[in-house]
Scaffold this motif. Sequence first.
Motif, short mmCIF file in Angstrom:
data_model
loop_
_atom_site.label_atom_id
_atom_site.label_comp_id
_atom_site.label_asym_id
_atom_site.label_seq_id
_atom_site.Cartn_x
_atom_site.Cartn_y
_atom_site.Cartn_z
N GLU A 204 -3.72 18.14 0.82
CA GLU A 204 -4.55 18.99 1.66
C GLU A 204 -3.86 19.40 2.97
OE1 GLU A 204 -8.27 17.01 2.14
OE2 GLU A 204 -8.84 17.27 0.05
N GLU A 273 -14.45 22.29 -1.16
CA GLU A 273 -13.23 22.91 -1.68
C GLU A 273 -12.54 22.04 -2.72
OE1 GLU A 273 -12.01 25.84 -1.31
OE2 GLU A 273 -13.24 26.65 0.29
N GLU A 274 -12.45 20.70 -2.45
CA GLU A 274 -11.71 19.86 -3.38
C GLU A 274 -12.43 19.71 -4.73
OE1 GLU A 274 -14.13 16.73 -1.08
OE2 GLU A 274 -13.15 18.63 -0.66
N LYS A 275 -13.76 19.90 -4.73
CA LYS A 275 -14.51 19.85 -6.00
C LYS A 275 -14.40 21.18 -6.77
CE LYS A 275 -16.15 15.69 -5.22
NZ LYS A 275 -15.70 14.52 -6.00
N ASN A 276 -14.05 22.25 -6.05
CA ASN A 276 -13.70 23.52 -6.68
C ASN A 276 -14.81 24.10 -7.58
OD1 ASN A 276 -12.05 25.69 -7.32
ND2 ASN A 276 -10.84 24.59 -8.83
N ALA A 279 -14.39 27.54 -9.56
CA ALA A 279 -13.77 27.59 -10.89
C ALA A 279 -14.81 27.42 -11.99
CB ALA A 279 -12.69 26.51 -11.01
N THR A 345 -14.27 20.44 -12.24
CA THR A 345 -13.19 21.33 -11.81
C THR A 345 -12.45 20.80 -10.59
OG1 THR A 345 -14.88 22.57 -10.60
CG2 THR A 345 -14.24 23.42 -12.75
N SER A 346 -12.62 19.51 -10.31
CA SER A 346 -12.03 18.93 -9.10
C SER A 346 -10.51 19.06 -9.08
CB SER A 346 -12.40 17.45 -8.98
OG SER A 346 -13.78 17.29 -8.77
N ARG A 347 -10.00 19.31 -7.88
CA ARG A 347 -8.55 19.32 -7.68
C ARG A 347 -8.03 17.90 -7.46
NH1 ARG A 347 -10.03 23.94 -4.30
NH2 ARG A 347 -9.35 25.86 -5.31
N GLU A 387 -4.67 21.78 -14.50
CA GLU A 387 -5.45 22.07 -13.29
C GLU A 387 -5.45 23.58 -13.00
OE1 GLU A 387 -6.75 22.85 -9.59
OE2 GLU A 387 -4.61 22.45 -9.45
N GLY A 388 -6.63 24.17 -12.86
CA GLY A 388 -6.76 25.59 -12.56
C GLY A 388 -6.80 26.50 -13.78
#
Length: 521
Positions: A204, A273-276, A279, A345-347, A387-388
Amino acid sequence: MDLLKFQNDMENETLETAVNTWEKELNQKEKGSGYDLLTQIYGLKEVVCFLEKKYYGKEDELAEQLEHSGLKEAHARQVKKIATYYHRLSNGGVQRVVSQLIPLWCSMGYEVVLLTDEEPSEEDYELPAGVKRLVLPNCAGIRSGNYEARAEMLEKIIEEEQIDLMVYHAYLGNMLFWDLMMLKGHRIPFVVCTHSVFSRFAMEGYYRTFVKMPFLYRFCDCLLTLSRTDVEFYRGLGIRVTYMPNPVDLSVGREKMASLDSFSMLWMGRISEEKNPAAAVEIAARVIKEVPKAELLIVGKGDEALTGQLKNRIAELHMEEKILLCGFQKDVERFYQSAAVCISTSRVEGFPCTNIESRLYGLPSVCFALPYVELYKTDQGLITVPEGDVEGAAKAVISLLKDDEYRKKMGQDARKLVEQFASFDYAAAWKQVFEGTLTFMEASEDCQVMMETLLRHYKTGLSPHREVIVSQCRKAEAQRTAKLEAEQEKRLEEVRNSHSYRLGHALLWLPGKIRKVFGGK
């Protein structure tokens, strides 16, 4: 200057003079014992508060000077009453874990006192009867030089509650080292629970925190991590560390498992944001085009700006009736029971509570791959994609929704895996932590030197660029806010230009005019 001369000279000096002498005159190996002398002469609270004023934000620099002090020692003792701390008890995975651990400890015969920064709220998770909750001066309002009120409160709690051990969950908190110094100064063992992967803050961009925290964890009696990957990292830095998975509550019986007969996708978690969650919206949009009966329920609250972005994106996709923002829900069982597949969808994660809960209800999951997460190290009831990879995740969800037999087999596998995790003997593991009977494997000297060198060089290399990094982060945040405002304005303009809005405006013009005339009279 040797320690005896330091002690004699400090008897009649001010604390400021004594600390300056301690910093400049004692060699590295004597500074630890010198700190112990300072606390004996001037008082623990006074010394800690003075050092907080001087070293706030640079705790690792202070930690280096305290390497040979009594703070570094681990103290085993008979434990009857446990204090445990986190900022609040609502809306979050850490909070949920705290609410699960306290009943476990009570069932083991320990008394528990919960410390938080925030007052109790209606959204808090439940606590067992008889558990006392005390509120500390909020860490969010404490900066260099105003730690005294919190230190006084801690000393009062230590004296009045007769605390035997602290379990500290704010593992990245700005007060961790100062609270540790206060508790360990009273010879109270200090256990820290981490709740994410070791590299989270490096990812981060908070490089100072990433580099700093491992050097502080060396002072805790035990560091508990959620993955064996984390154990290897922290062990390499000379930290007393062991693996401790989050508790799994099997009170959700198999009879409560989801039927998996719906076409409902579920995303559960904090809006951040980190849980995204953005997406998840994109994945759902692709799934719904292929499976028109499908819907997505997003359960949770958090970042209001991000929530606004989600609403705007859902509107752009014209899926207001298919993708629903359900907000915070205290009773989540009905959501799990009515779903067919869970999306994550977590980063970054540590030991995702929502994945445990979804497995308890027999829900298959589609997740972005996080190879260090213990729950993701098997494909039982789980499909992972890079991821993503929104397209890949959508295809995985579609494959589950379109094949009843496959979906239900994956649901059974998901439940089996969580039952395996539940077989871990949590009470026995925690008893070892409390009694101080754990044995810790040590890394080789070369491994420790390697890890220390890596972190120190990382810090040295980035330090000159700190202002640029901070400036870039602020600029990115300003751009994000401006983009959000522009999207909201665009949406409002679309509404103003819509046929229904103009028709309504025309119909209400005359009544509005009449009201204005009569209102004036």
